[in-house]
Design an enzyme around this catalytic site. Structure first.
Site, short mmCIF file in Angstrom:
data_model
loop_
_atom_site.label_atom_id
_atom_site.label_comp_id
_atom_site.label_asym_id
_atom_site.label_seq_id
_atom_site.Cartn_x
_atom_site.Cartn_y
_atom_site.Cartn_z
N LYS A 61 24.95 -8.12 28.41
CA LYS A 61 25.50 -9.42 28.76
C LYS A 61 25.46 -9.59 30.28
CE LYS A 61 26.63 -10.01 24.46
NZ LYS A 61 25.78 -10.85 23.60
N ASP A 62 25.28 -10.82 30.71
CA ASP A 62 25.11 -11.10 32.13
C ASP A 62 26.37 -10.83 32.93
OD1 ASP A 62 22.59 -11.94 31.50
OD2 ASP A 62 23.14 -14.06 31.38
N LYS A 63 26.16 -10.61 34.22
CA LYS A 63 27.28 -10.42 35.14
C LYS A 63 28.00 -11.75 35.39
CE LYS A 63 28.38 -9.02 39.88
NZ LYS A 63 27.86 -8.44 41.14
N GLN A 108 17.56 -13.38 34.69
CA GLN A 108 18.37 -12.17 34.57
C GLN A 108 17.53 -10.98 34.10
OE1 GLN A 108 18.74 -15.21 33.07
NE2 GLN A 108 20.81 -15.38 32.25
#
Length: 471
Positions: free
Chosen positions: A83-85, A168
């Site tokens: 999952k993205d930051k 990403q």
């Protein structure tokens, strides 16, 4: 709801280590374990499944924090996808041979991370196990009328968006690392991994640059911050193996990251070919030689693209209109995929060769970094979001929270109820299959570039008037 199921306080041997002051187990003596925690010899439920909630951290960073606190290796964790930051996210994670109480206690000291919903399972989660993601995104500073917003969202639902891998996927130039690994350029790959990143902390950048200038792993380790897990692991491998066995040095990196680099190049090549396919044949119909596969959707509980159902479109298929543009797929290169039987298929090989890579043979025998050892997969060129819901919000303070997170609900935090203000925001929710990027859907909706340069300019000119993403 984050729940902790209490267990009997078993002995430390349950976790494979002996506490201070206890006797070493004699040869042949029965190993004690906590049956309530389902961890021990002969028991299959050796993995603790839990929910990970995180803010402003990517998945690997959050797990590194947990690993340091629990004193366990990063390889002990399993997860279905990263999952993205830049978002508030929740996902399921498995952890090998740990107790729920040990993990739950960390909630008292963790910042931006919460864990809960514990239960024991037989199998760990693996990359690729994910079926899909539910997103809630808030776009602030909206100036369009509600009618215009409605039309744009309906177009997105009807026509979908180009299913590119988002920025990403290539953060920090991971596809360049993958390119070097596939070509067997081990030292180049190591230097690319250690290379300082833009706007990185000064101490991190200085430690990395020191290694690049001197190849002094021991000195670099003394300077390298502990949160740089991959870099430190690789430097420790360099210290142990030296320049004579660079493959062993690279193998010290967590396996999930090793896979990420090579997969990143697959994604990079896919994006380039997808653009070329749409430029050559358009986006309105299937043509002879295209690869097609009917979708089943996330709600089916099955993978959106079944590799066994992928086939080459024939003249009869095109003439009879058996498939639409939403059935179009392209392969991620590997040993178990087929390529389009038209110019698109040739482009895969041509573009890879321009990068110095053959899709048919590997220049080395290291399977982990060989494209001929990768399984490969298929991905839709055009993707429709599912279960779309949206509403317009009004607000006055640009720092005001406009949506409720899981943590807010658990803490009983009340959201604003006035709904007043002279500013407007769009809140939109939708579901996408695994590995599809919400940023690409938002790009289609806003008709704005997703390039790094454009996003930076938006951040500089609009401050906090940006998207808050919850995945």
């Amino acid at each position: 709801m984050i729940r902790v199921y209490p267990h009997h306080k078993g002995k430390e041997e349950d976790q494979g280590r002996r506490p201070t002051g206890t006797k070493k187990r004699k040869r042949g003596e029965e190993i004690q374990f906590d049956y309530r925690n389902n961890i021990g010899p002969g028991n299959k439920n050796n993995f603790l499944l839990f929910t990970l909630y995180k803010e402003n951290k990517d998945t690997q960073d959050a797990l590194n924090v947990l690993g340091r606190m629990l004193r366990c290796k990063s390889s002990s964790f399993g997860f279905a996808g990263t999952k993205d930051k830049r978002g508030v996210t929740t996902q399921q994670v498995t952890l090998y041979r740990q107790k729920a109480e040990s993990l739950a206690k960390l909630n008292k000291v963790l910042r931006g991370i919460m864990v809960g919903n514990f239960r024991n399972v037989e199998e760990p989660l693996k990359l690729g196990d994910l079926l899909g993601n539910r997103f809630c995104i808030v776009l602030r500073g909206i100036v369009e009328s509600e009618a215009v917003l409605k039309q744009g969202i309906e177009n997105l639902e009807k026509h979908g968006f180009i299913n590119y891998f988002g920025l990403q996927r290539f953060s920090g130039g991971t596809h360049h690392v993958g390119m070097a690994l596939l070509k067997g350029q081990w030292m180049d790959a190591i230097k690319l991994i250690v290379r300082p990143k833009e706007k990185e902390r000064q101490e991190s950048a200085e430690a990395k640059q020191y290694f690049l200038d001197t190849l002094d792993a021991e000195g670099a380790l003394e300077k390298m911050p502990h949160f740089l897990v991959a870099e430190r692991a690789m430097l420790e491998g360099f210290l142990k193996h030296g320049e004579k066995n660079l493959v062993h040095v690279l193998s010290c990196i967590p396996r999930t990251l090793q896979m990420l680099y090579v997969h990143s190049y697959q994604s990079y090549l896919w994006n380039k070919v997808a653009t070329a396919r749409l430029e050559i044949y358009g986006s309105s119909a299937v043509v002879e030689g295209d690869l097609v596969c009917r979708g089943v959707g996330v709600a089916s509980g099955k993978a959106d693209v079944d590799p066994d159902q992928v086939r080459v479109a024939t003249v009869e298929d095109v003439q009879d209109g058996r498939y639409t543009v939403f059935d179009l797929v392209l392969p991620l290169p590997g040993k178990r995929v087929i390529y389009p039987a038209n110019e698109t298929g040739l482009l895969f090989h041509k573009l890879a060769e321009e990068d110095g890579i053959s899709l048919e043979e590997s220049p080395h025998k290291v399977k982990m970094f060989s494209i001929t050892s990768l399984t490969g997969a298929y991905r839709r060129i055009i993707q429709k979001p599912q279960d779309v819901a949206w509403k317009v919000l009004q607000y006055s303070n640009e720092d005001e929270d406009l949506t409720e997170t899981d943590a807010d609900k658990l803490r009983g935090r009340c959201m604003r109820t006035s709904g007043g203000g002279d500013r407007r925001a769009l809140q939109i929710e939708f579901t996408l299959p695994a590995s599809c990027y919400a940023t690409m859907a938002v790009r289609e909706l806003t008709k704005a570039s997703s390039s790094a340069a454009f996003q930076k300019s938006m951040t500089l000119t609009t401050g906090n008037e940006s998207a808050d993403a919850l995945a």
